[in-house]
Design a protein around this motif. Sequence first.
Motif, PDB file in Angstrom:
ATOM      1  N   UNK A   1       0.828  -1.208   0.000  1.00  0.00           N
ATOM      2  CA  UNK A   1       0.000   0.000   0.000  1.00  0.00           C
ATOM      3  C   UNK A   1       0.860   1.256   0.000  1.00  0.00           C
ATOM      4  N   UNK A   2       0.492   2.205  -0.864  1.00  0.00           N
ATOM      5  CA  UNK A   2       1.207   3.470  -0.942  1.00  0.00           C
ATOM      6  C   UNK A   2       0.436   4.560  -0.233  1.00  0.00           C
ATOM      7  N   UNK A   3       1.072   5.238   0.704  1.00  0.00           N
ATOM      8  CA  UNK A   3       0.384   6.260   1.506  1.00  0.00           C
ATOM      9  C   UNK A   3      -0.135   7.410   0.658  1.00  0.00           C
ATOM     10  N   UNK A   4       0.514   7.700  -0.452  1.00  0.00           N
ATOM     11  CA  UNK A   4       0.127   8.850  -1.256  1.00  0.00           C
ATOM     12  C   UNK A   4      -1.249   8.688  -1.885  1.00  0.00           C
ATOM     13  N   UNK A   5      -1.748   7.433  -1.972  1.00  0.00           N
ATOM     14  CA  UNK A   5      -3.057   7.207  -2.561  1.00  0.00           C
ATOM     15  C   UNK A   5      -4.113   6.846  -1.527  1.00  0.00           C
ATOM     16  N   UNK A   6      -3.743   6.881  -0.243  1.00  0.00           N
ATOM     17  CA  UNK A   6      -4.730   6.618   0.797  1.00  0.00           C
ATOM     18  C   UNK A   6      -5.715   7.777   0.867  1.00  0.00           C
TER      19      UNK A   6
ATOM     20  N   UNK B   1       3.308   4.868  -7.572  1.00  0.00           N
ATOM     21  CA  UNK B   1       3.989   5.966  -6.888  1.00  0.00           C
ATOM     22  C   UNK B   1       5.367   6.196  -7.508  1.00  0.00           C
ATOM     23  N   UNK B   2       5.773   7.445  -7.587  1.00  0.00           N
ATOM     24  CA  UNK B   2       7.110   7.778  -8.081  1.00  0.00           C
ATOM     25  C   UNK B   2       8.164   7.154  -7.184  1.00  0.00           C
ATOM     26  N   UNK B   3       9.202   6.590  -7.797  1.00  0.00           N
ATOM     27  CA  UNK B   3      10.291   6.001  -7.035  1.00  0.00           C
ATOM     28  C   UNK B   3      10.023   4.610  -6.513  1.00  0.00           C
TER      29      UNK B   3
ATOM     30  N   UNK C   1       9.784   1.902  -8.311  1.00  0.00           N
ATOM     31  CA  UNK C   1      10.371   0.864  -9.149  1.00  0.00           C
ATOM     32  C   UNK C   1       9.346   0.160 -10.021  1.00  0.00           C
ATOM     33  N   UNK C   2       8.107   0.676 -10.019  1.00  0.00           N
ATOM     34  CA  UNK C   2       7.027   0.060 -10.781  1.00  0.00           C
ATOM     35  C   UNK C   2       6.641   0.928 -11.974  1.00  0.00           C
ATOM     36  N   UNK C   3       5.956   0.302 -12.923  1.00  0.00           N
ATOM     37  CA  UNK C   3       5.469   1.026 -14.096  1.00  0.00           C
ATOM     38  C   UNK C   3       4.079   0.519 -14.439  1.00  0.00           C
ATOM     39  N   UNK C   4       3.272   1.378 -15.062  1.00  0.00           N
ATOM     40  CA  UNK C   4       1.976   0.963 -15.567  1.00  0.00           C
ATOM     41  C   UNK C   4       2.094   0.699 -17.060  1.00  0.00           C
ATOM     42  N   UNK C   5       1.448  -0.375 -17.501  1.00  0.00           N
ATOM     43  CA  UNK C   5       1.480  -0.697 -18.926  1.00  0.00           C
ATOM     44  C   UNK C   5       0.458   0.116 -19.714  1.00  0.00           C
ATOM     45  N   UNK C   6      -0.478   0.769 -19.035  1.00  0.00           N
ATOM     46  CA  UNK C   6      -1.453   1.610 -19.735  1.00  0.00           C
ATOM     47  C   UNK C   6      -0.797   2.912 -20.185  1.00  0.00           C
ATOM     48  N   UNK C   7      -1.087   3.343 -21.389  1.00  0.00           N
ATOM     49  CA  UNK C   7      -0.560   4.602 -21.885  1.00  0.00           C
ATOM     50  C   UNK C   7      -1.167   5.757 -21.093  1.00  0.00           C
ATOM     51  N   UNK C   8      -0.444   6.865 -20.919  1.00  0.00           N
ATOM     52  CA  UNK C   8      -0.985   8.024 -20.192  1.00  0.00           C
ATOM     53  C   UNK C   8      -2.292   8.513 -20.820  1.00  0.00           C
TER      54      UNK C   8
END
Length: 339
Positions: free
Chosen positions: A184-189, A238-240, A242-249
Amino acid sequence: MRLFRKAAFVATIMVMSGCSYPFGQDSETDELPKRVVYSESEVDSPASADETIMAELYVIDENNLVVPQAVPIEQADNEEKAALQYMATGEIGNGFRTPLPEGTVIENVEIKGKEAVVSVSGAFEDYAPEDEANIAAAITWTVTGFGKADRVQIELDGKRLQTMPIGGMPIAASGMQREDGINMGASYAKTGATKPLTVYFSAQNEQGPYYVPVTRRISADTKDLVSAAVAELSKGPDAGSGLASELMPGTKLVEAPTVQKGLAVLHFNDAILENNGEALLSSRVLKPLALTLAESAGIESMAIHVDGKSNVKLETGEQVPASITAPLFINQQSIVSAE
């Protein structure tokens, strides 16, 4: 909420039916994933088919994230115990490590109704406070992945834990569940009444790409979990992290999805397509999207349409499959996978 029991088959490789890419093809049927058993002469196995099952263990990657890995473990009547014992040995490899402290002893995993009681001893308490949530999540998701239990209790040296022993993370009286979250990322809570929704982002190490579940908190009033899942995927990780989304912006649904008999029909805007203006959809989008919808919305299969495009193809030139189903195992290479 994944719909499939993860381990109960021997020396197995999964193929997908009703989906021509990237998971397999059956032109006549749109079925759930099939488990296909191969003899030892057909596929290499670290043990005989009578001794080995595939299990999905939740381990730690180089970004300190909890990641599912399908591994062959010794066949046993108590699959949950065997999986945690394998995890406790630390013999994970491939750029991953066990979340359990060295010297942890798995005494037993007892299933009582839908509750699993994990009995541990040894050096289980020998961990840093910042690792506590990952340890709890890894145990919970590994044990519940077998489909028998949906909540987990921990007993340490014979005593039921009400909190985790080092950082004091509370354990609900009803036990730990997948709904408690993972990575869980706090920035999206969000504040106020919320509920969990788990999406899959991609990561990569020297061994290649893999997928990581990340739980977000969304409004408790959200009814359309399919649209909510697509929106969270589109936000990206979240930035930093180490993950990426496969959906285009900018990817989003242009109309409400329809769900019938487990099949979700998704109508995307053309931002989902690869750059250069051609009506080409990256095959890398399919797996994390299918995994996300299966985990968070109970979707068995999905169909993808792109607004205003009548002939969307994959970057390989193949037609987008009419029905796409998530694999049984999240991070296991299949002999029919295009990855």
